[in-house]
Enzyme design. Structure first.
Site, mmCIF file in Angstrom:
data_model
loop_
_atom_site.group_PDB
_atom_site.id
_atom_site.type_symbol
_atom_site.label_atom_id
_atom_site.label_comp_id
_atom_site.label_asym_id
_atom_site.label_seq_id
_atom_site.Cartn_x
_atom_site.Cartn_y
_atom_site.Cartn_z
ATOM 1 N N HIS A 187 7.675 -2.249 2.673
ATOM 2 C CA HIS A 187 7.496 -0.802 2.535
ATOM 3 C C HIS A 187 8.828 -0.041 2.410
ATOM 4 O O HIS A 187 9.003 0.777 1.511
ATOM 5 C CB HIS A 187 6.701 -0.243 3.712
ATOM 6 C CG HIS A 187 5.396 -0.959 3.959
ATOM 7 N ND1 HIS A 187 4.613 -1.433 2.936
ATOM 8 C CD2 HIS A 187 4.740 -1.281 5.102
ATOM 9 C CE1 HIS A 187 3.538 -2.015 3.449
ATOM 10 N NE2 HIS A 187 3.594 -1.939 4.758
ATOM 11 N N ASP A 192 7.669 -7.287 8.667
ATOM 12 C CA ASP A 192 6.382 -6.594 8.576
ATOM 13 C C ASP A 192 6.507 -5.274 7.810
ATOM 14 O O ASP A 192 5.605 -4.889 7.070
ATOM 15 C CB ASP A 192 5.840 -6.320 9.993
ATOM 16 C CG ASP A 192 4.430 -5.742 9.992
ATOM 17 O OD1 ASP A 192 3.573 -6.285 9.278
ATOM 18 O OD2 ASP A 192 4.182 -4.752 10.704
ATOM 19 N N LYS A 196 4.111 9.488 14.615
ATOM 20 C CA LYS A 196 4.141 8.932 13.261
ATOM 21 C C LYS A 196 4.934 9.868 12.359
ATOM 22 O O LYS A 196 4.649 11.073 12.291
ATOM 23 C CB LYS A 196 2.715 8.777 12.740
ATOM 24 C CG LYS A 196 2.620 8.046 11.408
ATOM 25 C CD LYS A 196 1.157 7.783 11.069
ATOM 26 C CE LYS A 196 0.980 7.102 9.725
ATOM 27 N NZ LYS A 196 1.361 5.700 9.746
ATOM 28 N N HIS A 221 0.821 -1.220 0.000
ATOM 29 C CA HIS A 221 0.000 0.000 0.000
ATOM 30 C C HIS A 221 0.855 1.271 0.000
ATOM 31 O O HIS A 221 0.370 2.337 -0.360
ATOM 32 C CB HIS A 221 -1.030 -0.014 1.131
ATOM 33 C CG HIS A 221 -0.495 0.265 2.501
ATOM 34 N ND1 HIS A 221 0.093 -0.687 3.284
ATOM 35 C CD2 HIS A 221 -0.472 1.402 3.243
ATOM 36 C CE1 HIS A 221 0.460 -0.151 4.445
ATOM 37 N NE2 HIS A 221 0.132 1.124 4.447
HETATM 38 C C1 BG6 Z 1 1.266 -2.575 7.500
HETATM 39 C C2 BG6 Z 1 1.894 -3.278 8.682
HETATM 40 O O1 BG6 Z 1 1.711 -3.159 6.301
HETATM 41 O O2 BG6 Z 1 1.655 -1.197 7.499
HETATM 42 C C3 BG6 Z 1 1.480 -2.599 9.975
HETATM 43 O O3 BG6 Z 1 1.494 -4.638 8.707
HETATM 44 C C4 BG6 Z 1 1.827 -1.132 9.920
HETATM 45 O O4 BG6 Z 1 2.138 -3.218 11.083
HETATM 46 C C5 BG6 Z 1 1.238 -0.481 8.668
HETATM 47 O O5 BG6 Z 1 1.318 -0.514 11.098
HETATM 48 C C6 BG6 Z 1 1.722 0.960 8.505
HETATM 49 O O6 BG6 Z 1 1.054 1.550 7.428
HETATM 50 P P1 BG6 Z 1 0.891 3.155 7.342
HETATM 51 O O7 BG6 Z 1 0.229 3.398 6.036
HETATM 52 O O8 BG6 Z 1 0.052 3.553 8.538
HETATM 53 O O9 BG6 Z 1 2.270 3.727 7.452
#
Ligand code: BG6
Length: 490
Positions: free
Chosen positions: A239, A234, A344, A177
């Protein structure tokens, strides 16, 4: 773009429609697309799950879950349009004889069937076989799946093999994503549409690059899943490595999916392996203990509900990564990501080299180097740190650190910034594979990650504690300080 990008109405079939992923992410994103008028009038959404509901019962549940997970009030007019697209089938995904039910709703002639696997990967093989067995697929059908695509190279290959028996690689859309996030996509624009960056993007001008993905959340009731996974698998395997490939890749010849995949694979193949010989120097594992986040006390990882106090899984990881190719020789990439950090913050910091000589000693004994900071979330933007003369008629020129600051929300006031899912679900329905992962990319990434996991298993070192609400263990600061550098301050 390929010939499939011609828009044909779509049957989006969600396997696991009543599960967490579908209700928290997928259906929310589809609703947002509806508000933005981006769903084709003919698009239908077919929910599949094991629970005994009729269409109306299903619609009622989705109405409730939108109210629960949407951070805004549900617009009942939009909901009326949206819910009219829904139908529901009760299918036990482990029972092959139940799949033919799909033939009662799917019309493969005039519509494209997009199968979204929002279920645990252990059901992927069943679903593939069920779909193939009931004759509902054709060459235009697609399947969409998400991480975790395995937990190492071997298990990832097993999933990809099972899927490949039914869907060709061209029909498979693997989601990360982060690739749908506005700022990740903007990396392509920034790097390949601006000559100042195309010519200043290598070891001649760049000293090092930092990528930080700090999360405020903990493991959100997913202790079991997370404990088997850890932050390296994870977040970093997918990512952070994806962001890295966008930062480090060579210019693709065009924006076709294959051209971009080719360049990303080259970066992944050039990652210098981290092995038991250098793992202690190049990696730090951390685990959060109890602490405060924004004034609120939170428990440590080992005190979370359902925790096993003996766990040695990491919730934080920092790495020094070297890319062995011409462009990046001698330019380290420092990656860090963790749960329960101060707040964040996802950003890329490109640190340019220092100038060879300083004629402004009056202001700065050491001239600070320029930085390009790309803020991915929460406040999307691009910032360049420069030195500027302080206006005035003093005898000596005095400099001050200052910044050129592009905030997306201020600059693009009339454009809506969507989350990653909206973009990716739409692209899967449109048949544009550019932003999805190829099998080769995933397997290349696992090969590199497996070597780190093996090295950690060999050294058997426990993760270093850090209090929740901080930027990770001190060892992460030492990792970068050993090279005479420091993490970008918050
Ligand atoms: C997910 C992980 O792929 O991404 C989660 O499994 C994580 O553990 C999340 O919290 C973070 O996504 P974003 O878009 O909030 O940075």
């Amino acid at each position: 773009m390929n010939e499939e990008t011609v828009f044909k109405p779509c049957d989006l079939v969600i396997f696991g429609a009543l599960g967490d992923l579908s209700r928290r992410k997928l259906l929310i994103s589809l609703y947002r697309l509806e508000i933005a008028n981006l769903l084709e009038a003919d698009t239908r959404i077919i929910g599949i799950d094991q629970y005994p509901f009729d269409n109306l019962g299903f619609i009622e549940i989705i109405h409730k879950s939108l109210q629960e997970f949407l951070n805004e009030t549900l617009d009942e007019q939009v909901w009326a349009l949206f819910s009219a697209r829904f139908s529901y089938l009760k299918i036990d995904l482990t029972q092959m004889d139940q799949y033919p039910l799909l033939n009662t709703v799917i019309d493969g002639q005039s519509r494209v069937m997009v199968n979204y696997f929002a279920v645990s990967p252990f059901l992927f093989t069943n679903i593939c076989q069920g779909l193939a067995g009931c004759g509902v697929l054709n060459h235009e059908s697609r399947m969409v799946m998400e991480k975790p695509i395995g937990h190492d190279l071997k298990s990832s290959k097993a999933i990809n093999d099972a899927v490949a028996e039914v869907f060709s690689e061209k029909q498979v859309y693997r989601i990360d994503h982060y690739l749908g996030k506005e700022t990740v996509l903007n990396l392509l624009a920034l790097r390949f549409a601006n000559s100042i960056f195309t010519t200043n993007w290598d070891h001649n001008t760049i000293d090092h690059i930092q990528i930080t993905v700090a999360e405020e959340v903990g493991i959100e009731g997913r202790w079991d899943y997370f404990d088997k996974t850890g932050q390296l698998r994870d977040m970093l395997q997918n990512h952070l490595l994806q962001i890295l490939t966008f930062v480090a890749m060579e210019p693709p010849v065009n924006l076709e999916a294959q051209s971009i995949h080719n360049e990303k694979i080259k970066v992944l193949a050039a990652l210098r392996p981290i092995t038991k010989e250098n793992v202690e120097r190049k990696t730090v594992r951390g685990l959060y203990s109890a602490g405060d986040i924004k004034g609120k006390s939170v428990p440590g990882y080992l005190e979370e509900a359902g925790a096993n106090a003996e766990s040695t899984t990491e919730s934080f990881v920092a790495l020094r990564v070297d890319i062995d190719n011409w462009r990046w020789a001698g330019v380290p990439f420092y990656l860090r990501t963790g749960k329960r950090m101060s707040y964040k913050r996802t950003e890329i910091v490109v640190n340019f080299k220092q100038l060879p000589h300083n004629i402004f000693k009056e202001s700065f004994a050491d001239l600070p180097s320029n930085k390009l900071i790309i803020h991915l979330q929460p406040n999307e933007g691009v910032e360049i740190q420069i030195l500027n003369k302080i206006p005035g008629i003093d005898e000596n020129i005095k400099l001050q650190k200052t910044k050129l600051d592009l905030s997306f929300s201020d600059t693009f006031k009339n454009s809506k910034i969507f989350g990653g899912y909206e973009k990716l679900v739409l692209e899967a329905m449109r048949g544009n594979p550019t932003l999805f992962l190829s099998r080769e990319e995933i397997e290349q990434a696992w090969t590199w990650i497996d070597s780190i996991q093996d090295a950690w298993a060999h050294t058997n070192a426990a993760p270093k504690p850090y209090p929740a609400g901080t930027w990770g263990p001190e060892a992460a600061d030492e990792l970068i300080a050993t090279d005479g550098r420091a993490w970008e301050e918050s």
